[in-house]
Design a protein around this motif. Sequence first.
Motif, PDB file in Angstrom:
ATOM      1  N   LYS A 138       0.845  -1.190   0.000  1.00 32.94           N
ATOM      2  CA  LYS A 138       0.000   0.000   0.000  1.00 32.94           C
ATOM      3  C   LYS A 138       0.876   1.234   0.000  1.00 32.94           C
ATOM      4  N   LYS A 139       0.251   2.387  -0.189  1.00 34.76           N
ATOM      5  CA  LYS A 139       0.992   3.641  -0.240  1.00 34.76           C
ATOM      6  C   LYS A 139       0.694   4.480   1.008  1.00 34.76           C
ATOM      7  N   TYR A 140       1.687   5.279   1.401  1.00 35.41           N
ATOM      8  CA  TYR A 140       1.571   6.113   2.595  1.00 35.41           C
ATOM      9  C   TYR A 140       1.870   7.573   2.244  1.00 35.41           C
ATOM     10  N   VAL A 163      14.217  18.660  -0.695  1.00 39.18           N
ATOM     11  CA  VAL A 163      13.415  18.347  -1.883  1.00 39.18           C
ATOM     12  C   VAL A 163      14.212  17.674  -3.002  1.00 39.18           C
ATOM     13  N   GLU A 164      15.534  17.926  -3.068  1.00 36.16           N
ATOM     14  CA  GLU A 164      16.320  17.392  -4.181  1.00 36.16           C
ATOM     15  C   GLU A 164      17.121  16.147  -3.808  1.00 36.16           C
ATOM     16  N   GLU A 165      17.385  15.949  -2.518  1.00 35.39           N
ATOM     17  CA  GLU A 165      18.194  14.808  -2.091  1.00 35.39           C
ATOM     18  C   GLU A 165      17.418  13.847  -1.198  1.00 35.39           C
ATOM     19  N   LEU A 166      16.784  14.377  -0.151  1.00 42.37           N
ATOM     20  CA  LEU A 166      16.089  13.502   0.798  1.00 42.37           C
ATOM     21  C   LEU A 166      14.781  12.959   0.235  1.00 42.37           C
ATOM     22  N   LYS A 167      13.945  13.820  -0.323  1.00 40.42           N
ATOM     23  CA  LYS A 167      12.644  13.361  -0.834  1.00 40.42           C
ATOM     24  C   LYS A 167      12.795  12.294  -1.924  1.00 40.42           C
ATOM     25  N   PRO A 168      13.691  12.472  -2.892  1.00 47.80           N
ATOM     26  CA  PRO A 168      13.855  11.392  -3.883  1.00 47.80           C
ATOM     27  C   PRO A 168      14.264  10.062  -3.260  1.00 47.80           C
ATOM     28  N   TYR A 169      15.089  10.127  -2.224  1.00 48.16           N
ATOM     29  CA  TYR A 169      15.487   8.894  -1.535  1.00 48.16           C
ATOM     30  C   TYR A 169      14.283   8.246  -0.849  1.00 48.16           C
ATOM     31  N   ILE A 170      13.497   9.040  -0.154  1.00 44.55           N
ATOM     32  CA  ILE A 170      12.307   8.512   0.523  1.00 44.55           C
ATOM     33  C   ILE A 170      11.331   7.946  -0.505  1.00 44.55           C
ATOM     34  N   ASP A 171      11.120   8.670  -1.596  1.00 37.54           N
ATOM     35  CA  ASP A 171      10.190   8.223  -2.636  1.00 37.54           C
ATOM     36  C   ASP A 171      10.642   6.889  -3.249  1.00 37.54           C
ATOM     37  N   LYS A 172      11.950   6.717  -3.374  1.00 41.05           N
ATOM     38  CA  LYS A 172      12.485   5.503  -3.994  1.00 41.05           C
ATOM     39  C   LYS A 172      12.532   4.329  -3.022  1.00 41.05           C
ATOM     40  N   THR A 173      12.774   4.620  -1.753  1.00 41.17           N
ATOM     41  CA  THR A 173      13.044   3.566  -0.769  1.00 41.17           C
ATOM     42  C   THR A 173      11.787   3.023  -0.103  1.00 41.17           C
ATOM     43  N   TYR A 174      10.792   3.885   0.076  1.00 46.61           N
ATOM     44  CA  TYR A 174       9.594   3.492   0.818  1.00 46.61           C
ATOM     45  C   TYR A 174       8.348   3.548  -0.064  1.00 46.61           C
ATOM     46  N   SER A 175       7.334   2.839   0.373  1.00 46.02           N
ATOM     47  CA  SER A 175       6.093   2.755  -0.402  1.00 46.02           C
ATOM     48  C   SER A 175       5.208   3.962  -0.074  1.00 46.02           C
ATOM     49  N   VAL A 176       5.498   5.065  -0.720  1.00 47.04           N
ATOM     50  CA  VAL A 176       4.818   6.322  -0.399  1.00 47.04           C
ATOM     51  C   VAL A 176       4.247   6.987  -1.645  1.00 47.04           C
ATOM     52  N   TYR A 177       3.233   7.803  -1.413  1.00 47.79           N
ATOM     53  CA  TYR A 177       2.756   8.695  -2.471  1.00 47.79           C
ATOM     54  C   TYR A 177       3.796   9.791  -2.658  1.00 47.79           C
ATOM     55  N   THR A 178       3.994  10.196  -3.883  1.00 48.99           N
ATOM     56  CA  THR A 178       5.008  11.218  -4.159  1.00 48.99           C
ATOM     57  C   THR A 178       4.410  12.567  -4.517  1.00 48.99           C
ATOM     58  N   ASN A 179       3.086  12.632  -4.594  1.00 47.09           N
ATOM     59  CA  ASN A 179       2.456  13.876  -5.045  1.00 47.09           C
ATOM     60  C   ASN A 179       2.299  14.884  -3.912  1.00 47.09           C
ATOM     61  N   LYS A 180       2.008  16.103  -4.276  1.00 42.99           N
ATOM     62  CA  LYS A 180       1.848  17.195  -3.309  1.00 42.99           C
ATOM     63  C   LYS A 180       0.756  16.889  -2.295  1.00 42.99           C
ATOM     64  N   GLU A 181      -0.331  16.298  -2.738  1.00 37.61           N
ATOM     65  CA  GLU A 181      -1.483  16.067  -1.869  1.00 37.61           C
ATOM     66  C   GLU A 181      -1.191  15.136  -0.705  1.00 37.61           C
ATOM     67  N   ASN A 182      -0.058  14.462  -0.752  1.00 39.68           N
ATOM     68  CA  ASN A 182       0.305  13.532   0.316  1.00 39.68           C
ATOM     69  C   ASN A 182       1.676  13.833   0.913  1.00 39.68           C
ATOM     70  N   THR A 183       2.111  15.086   0.777  1.00 41.26           N
ATOM     71  CA  THR A 183       3.417  15.481   1.296  1.00 41.26           C
ATOM     72  C   THR A 183       3.268  16.698   2.202  1.00 41.26           C
ATOM     73  N   PHE A 184       3.774  16.568   3.446  1.00 43.23           N
ATOM     74  CA  PHE A 184       3.552  17.599   4.461  1.00 43.23           C
ATOM     75  C   PHE A 184       4.847  17.884   5.216  1.00 43.23           C
ATOM     76  N   VAL A 185       4.873  19.032   5.896  1.00 40.61           N
ATOM     77  CA  VAL A 185       6.065  19.417   6.642  1.00 40.61           C
ATOM     78  C   VAL A 185       5.642  20.030   7.966  1.00 40.61           C
ATOM     79  N   MET A 186       6.410  19.755   9.028  1.00 39.64           N
ATOM     80  CA  MET A 186       6.048  20.225  10.357  1.00 39.64           C
ATOM     81  C   MET A 186       7.291  20.511  11.190  1.00 39.64           C
ATOM     82  N   GLY A 187       7.166  21.512  12.066  1.00 41.22           N
ATOM     83  CA  GLY A 187       8.247  21.811  12.986  1.00 41.22           C
ATOM     84  C   GLY A 187       7.798  22.808  14.029  1.00 41.22           C
ATOM     85  N   SER A 188       8.683  23.071  14.987  1.00 38.51           N
ATOM     86  CA  SER A 188       8.358  24.024  16.038  1.00 38.51           C
ATOM     87  C   SER A 188       9.486  25.038  16.176  1.00 38.51           C
TER      88      SER A 188
END
Length: 322
Positions: free
Chosen positions: A76-78, A175-200
């Motif tokens: 499945k996709k996450y 966006v150019e190094e980490l995200k491509p690795y995550i997209d390639k390594t894990y079963s995830v959606y790669t589109n904007k609608e499923n990509t979020f960012v958080m911090g404090s």
Amino acid sequence: MKNLIFLLSILFTFSCNSQKKQSKKEENKFTNITSKVLEDAVLAGGKLIRVTAFPSKNITPRPIDVWLPENYSSAKKYAVLYMHDGQNLFDATTTWNKQEWRIDEVATKLMKEGTVKDFIVVGIHNIPKIRWLDLFPEKAMQHLSEEEISEAQSISKTKVALKDFKGDEYLQFLVEELKPYIDKTYSVYTNKENTFVMGSSMGGLMSMYAISEYPTLFQGAACLSTHWVGAMPRENNPFPKAIFKYVSENVPDANSHKIYFDYGDKTLDQFYPQYASKVDSIYSSNGYSAKNFKNLFFEGTNHSENAWQKRVHIPLTFLLKK
């Protein structure tokens, strides 16, 4: 006609070979990146995987943690939530102040309840000595005078120049190094609608900056106890003016984004309530409403992981609600 068909077949073969080479090149980029499951991590659910020093041409290499929920399956996709200050998210036994966001507890609960879509969390560790330089929204510096820029030296132990600020490079890394690795390594959606960012704190500023700079990559940002003062609070602080100038000129399209802010009124958070009306004004004047924007006040709360863990279910639900 035969010549045309022959020519088209050559072009098609060339195109296929080029795509294969590009795909092979993408795979090779990640062959030197090794990860391991942190077997001794104290978690409420799921598992934690770490790349000890993620290589980068943009910023200083650092650990990256990937939290996978219980029963993670490649069938499945996450969705993906990128978070700053990654070493403070999951396990209080390893943090400097023995506090954590308890992301694994809250995410596990929300997913089991069916409140939010299934997602993984990618935690980018900070490097304390350069955290401020990494997480400051770099383009805001363009709205400061030379005199105001020189004042930055007073809040750093070393001489600070414009070239020392790495907010843009930090985002390039993401966006150019980490995200491509995550997209390639894990079963995830790669589109904007499923990509979020958080911090404090400074991570809140950087989350705002991420969705403002890359609105085609992030649908939502959650910014807790956003450090609008930009640096150490002081009289005649030039940073808020510059930051808000940047924010007002780079608001993501309200029709396709969600943005969450919050703040308390104790310890460092005591300096944030004065900016609440400014934040509300900028986003409401750009088409945001209660459906896709929040700026919540938590009276009596301070600036700590203990405070954020008590309310993190709110931004998680806001961003990832099914």
